[in-house]
Design a protein around this motif. Structure first.
Motif, PDB file in Angstrom:
ATOM      1  N   LYS A 110     -71.118 -13.944  61.143  1.00  0.00           N
ATOM      2  CA  LYS A 110     -70.804 -13.234  59.893  1.00  0.00           C
ATOM      3  C   LYS A 110     -70.963 -14.169  58.691  1.00  0.00           C
ATOM      4  O   LYS A 110     -71.504 -13.785  57.656  1.00  0.00           O
TER       5      LYS A 110
ATOM      6  N   THR B  95     -67.243  -4.391  51.328  1.00  0.00           N
ATOM      7  CA  THR B  95     -65.906  -4.667  51.843  1.00  0.00           C
ATOM      8  C   THR B  95     -66.007  -5.162  53.285  1.00  0.00           C
ATOM      9  O   THR B  95     -66.941  -4.786  53.989  1.00  0.00           O
ATOM     10  N   GLY B  96     -65.044  -5.978  53.695  1.00  0.00           N
ATOM     11  CA  GLY B  96     -64.983  -6.365  55.100  1.00  0.00           C
ATOM     12  C   GLY B  96     -65.033  -7.872  55.279  1.00  0.00           C
ATOM     13  O   GLY B  96     -65.163  -8.640  54.315  1.00  0.00           O
ATOM     14  N   SER B  97     -64.957  -8.302  56.534  1.00  0.00           N
ATOM     15  CA  SER B  97     -64.868  -9.733  56.809  1.00  0.00           C
ATOM     16  C   SER B  97     -66.206 -10.442  56.577  1.00  0.00           C
ATOM     17  O   SER B  97     -66.224 -11.617  56.189  1.00  0.00           O
ATOM     18  N   THR B  98     -67.316  -9.768  56.802  1.00  0.00           N
ATOM     19  CA  THR B  98     -68.625 -10.390  56.553  1.00  0.00           C
ATOM     20  C   THR B  98     -68.839 -10.543  55.047  1.00  0.00           C
ATOM     21  O   THR B  98     -69.303 -11.588  54.569  1.00  0.00           O
TER      22      THR B  98
ATOM     23  N   ASP C 243     -73.401  -5.414  51.496  1.00  0.00           N
ATOM     24  CA  ASP C 243     -72.258  -4.870  52.227  1.00  0.00           C
ATOM     25  C   ASP C 243     -72.474  -5.013  53.731  1.00  0.00           C
ATOM     26  O   ASP C 243     -73.612  -5.165  54.189  1.00  0.00           O
ATOM     27  N   GLY C 244     -71.390  -4.938  54.487  1.00  0.00           N
ATOM     28  CA  GLY C 244     -71.434  -4.988  55.935  1.00  0.00           C
ATOM     29  C   GLY C 244     -71.631  -3.609  56.526  1.00  0.00           C
ATOM     30  O   GLY C 244     -71.917  -2.637  55.812  1.00  0.00           O
ATOM     31  N   ALA C 245     -71.488  -3.501  57.843  1.00  0.00           N
ATOM     32  CA  ALA C 245     -71.598  -2.214  58.533  1.00  0.00           C
ATOM     33  C   ALA C 245     -70.904  -2.326  59.877  1.00  0.00           C
ATOM     34  O   ALA C 245     -70.647  -3.426  60.374  1.00  0.00           O
ATOM     35  N   ASP C 246     -70.612  -1.165  60.450  1.00  0.00           N
ATOM     36  CA  ASP C 246     -70.023  -1.124  61.794  1.00  0.00           C
ATOM     37  C   ASP C 246     -71.105  -0.970  62.855  1.00  0.00           C
ATOM     38  O   ASP C 246     -70.930  -1.436  63.976  1.00  0.00           O
TER      39      ASP C 246
ATOM     40  N   GLY D  56     -67.419   2.391  57.270  1.00  0.00           N
ATOM     41  CA  GLY D  56     -66.152   3.052  56.993  1.00  0.00           C
ATOM     42  C   GLY D  56     -65.026   2.631  57.916  1.00  0.00           C
ATOM     43  O   GLY D  56     -63.909   3.126  57.797  1.00  0.00           O
ATOM     44  N   GLY D  57     -65.320   1.675  58.819  1.00  0.00           N
ATOM     45  CA  GLY D  57     -64.249   1.146  59.667  1.00  0.00           C
ATOM     46  C   GLY D  57     -63.121   0.553  58.836  1.00  0.00           C
ATOM     47  O   GLY D  57     -61.968   0.533  59.250  1.00  0.00           O
ATOM     48  N   GLY D  58     -63.477   0.094  57.628  1.00  0.00           N
ATOM     49  CA  GLY D  58     -62.463  -0.470  56.725  1.00  0.00           C
ATOM     50  C   GLY D  58     -61.938   0.555  55.727  1.00  0.00           C
ATOM     51  O   GLY D  58     -61.198   0.207  54.805  1.00  0.00           O
TER      52      GLY D  58
ATOM     53  N   GLU E 197     -68.206   2.654  48.799  1.00  0.00           N
ATOM     54  CA  GLU E 197     -69.407   1.962  49.309  1.00  0.00           C
ATOM     55  C   GLU E 197     -70.639   2.853  49.142  1.00  0.00           C
ATOM     56  O   GLU E 197     -71.717   2.393  48.764  1.00  0.00           O
TER      57      GLU E 197
HETATM   58  C1  ABF Z   1     -67.339  -2.422  55.493  1.00  0.00           C
HETATM   59  O1  ABF Z   1     -66.700  -3.328  56.344  1.00  0.00           O
HETATM   60  C2  ABF Z   1     -67.635  -1.312  56.284  1.00  0.00           C
HETATM   61  O2  ABF Z   1     -68.114  -0.145  55.858  1.00  0.00           O
HETATM   62  C3  ABF Z   1     -67.489  -1.613  57.656  1.00  0.00           C
HETATM   63  O3  ABF Z   1     -66.528  -0.710  58.079  1.00  0.00           O
HETATM   64  C4  ABF Z   1     -66.964  -2.975  57.669  1.00  0.00           C
HETATM   65  C5  ABF Z   1     -67.707  -4.038  58.345  1.00  0.00           C
HETATM   66  O4  ABF Z   1     -66.761  -4.915  58.762  1.00  0.00           O
HETATM   67  P1  ABF Z   1     -66.871  -6.430  59.065  1.00  0.00           P
HETATM   68  O5  ABF Z   1     -67.860  -7.037  58.140  1.00  0.00           O
HETATM   69  O6  ABF Z   1     -65.484  -6.877  58.835  1.00  0.00           O
HETATM   70  O7  ABF Z   1     -67.274  -6.514  60.508  1.00  0.00           O
HETATM   71  O8  ABF Z   1     -68.460  -2.943  54.906  1.00  0.00           O
END
Ligand code: ABF
Length: 215
Positions: free
Chosen positions: A5, A26-29, A79-82, A93-95, A101
């Motif tokens: 990540k 949004t998210g950890s990545t 942005d990240g993704a699931d 949308g996991g977050g 987004e």
């Molecule tokens: C958001 O963060 C999302 O839409 C997705 O749910 C999530 C990805 O999570 P991570 O980067 O924490 O794995 O971008």
């Protein structure tokens, strides 16, 4: 996995150009991307943020957070993704930040999706598909989803989105027509947004690794 990540988040800095307003997911990545963005904060015009969580992290680094209405088209959204399929279509949308987004992705000229490689799948649906719904419509939407898709909606109890709405996660889908499913689900009254990013997929996908894979 956090190393993957981090590598994806840092690689996305290559797409930031001087003077840009940068859309931030949004998210950890994305948190790794924000931390890397802090190193070049004097070169950007500011950020548009998809969540309160990211807004706090951006401001913590001294990066100005701008109102999308004041910005017009955004040149870059990161942005990240699931989940991500070979067509760069995504489940997100996991977050629970999917609506904002989706708005920023639509406003963006280039959408760079940053993931760890475990998010890559041949067909979307192993990750439960999130839907943001108006609270009074939760049960109606759930019934319509069962009839329409055969999937099993589960209410994400205790989660309230930044927009004051609730989230249903649809389990048991194998999404062979992501654009069609996104359009159909968008028609159900009470659905605010669908966590399928297929009509507007990512333009670039960076899967973290050494070196990161860019496609
Ligand atoms: C958001 O963060 C999302 O839409 C997705 O749910 C999530 C990805 O999570 P991570 O980067 O924490 O794995 O971008």
């Amino acid at each position: 996995m956090s190393d993957a990540k981090r590598l994806a988040g840092e690689k996305a800095i290559d797409y930031v150009e001087d003077g840009m307003v940068v859309g931030v997911g949004t998210g950890s990545t994305v948190a790794y991307f924000i931390d890397a963005l802090a190193g070049i904060r004097d070169r950007i015009a500011g950020a548009v943020s998809s969540s309160e969580q990211s807004t706090q992290r951006l401001r913590g680094h001294g990066i100005e957070v701008l109102d999308l209405n004041a910005c017009g088209p955004i040149p870059l959204y990161v942005d990240g993704a699931d989940e991500c399929d070979p067509g760069k279509r995504l489940i997100k949308g996991g977050g629970a930040a999917l609506t904002r987004e989706k708005i920023i992705a639509e406003a963006a000229t280039t959408f760079v999706c940053i993931i760890d490689p475990s998010k890559e799948v041949p067909v979307l649906g192993r990750f439960p598909l999130p839907l943001e719904v108006v609270p009074m419509a939760r049960s109606l939407v759930a019934r319509e989803i069962v009839a329409m898709t055969g999937g099993q909606p589960v209410w994400r109890q205790g989660t309230v989105t930044d927009n004051g709405n609730w989230v249903l996660d649809i389990h048991g889908l194998s999404i062979t027509d992501p654009v069609g499913l996104e359009q159909s689900l968008n028609q159900v009254p009470g659905v605010v947004s669908v966590g399928l990013f297929a009509r507007r997929p990512a333009d670039v996908v960076i899967a973290g690794g050494t070196p990161p894979l860019v496609r």
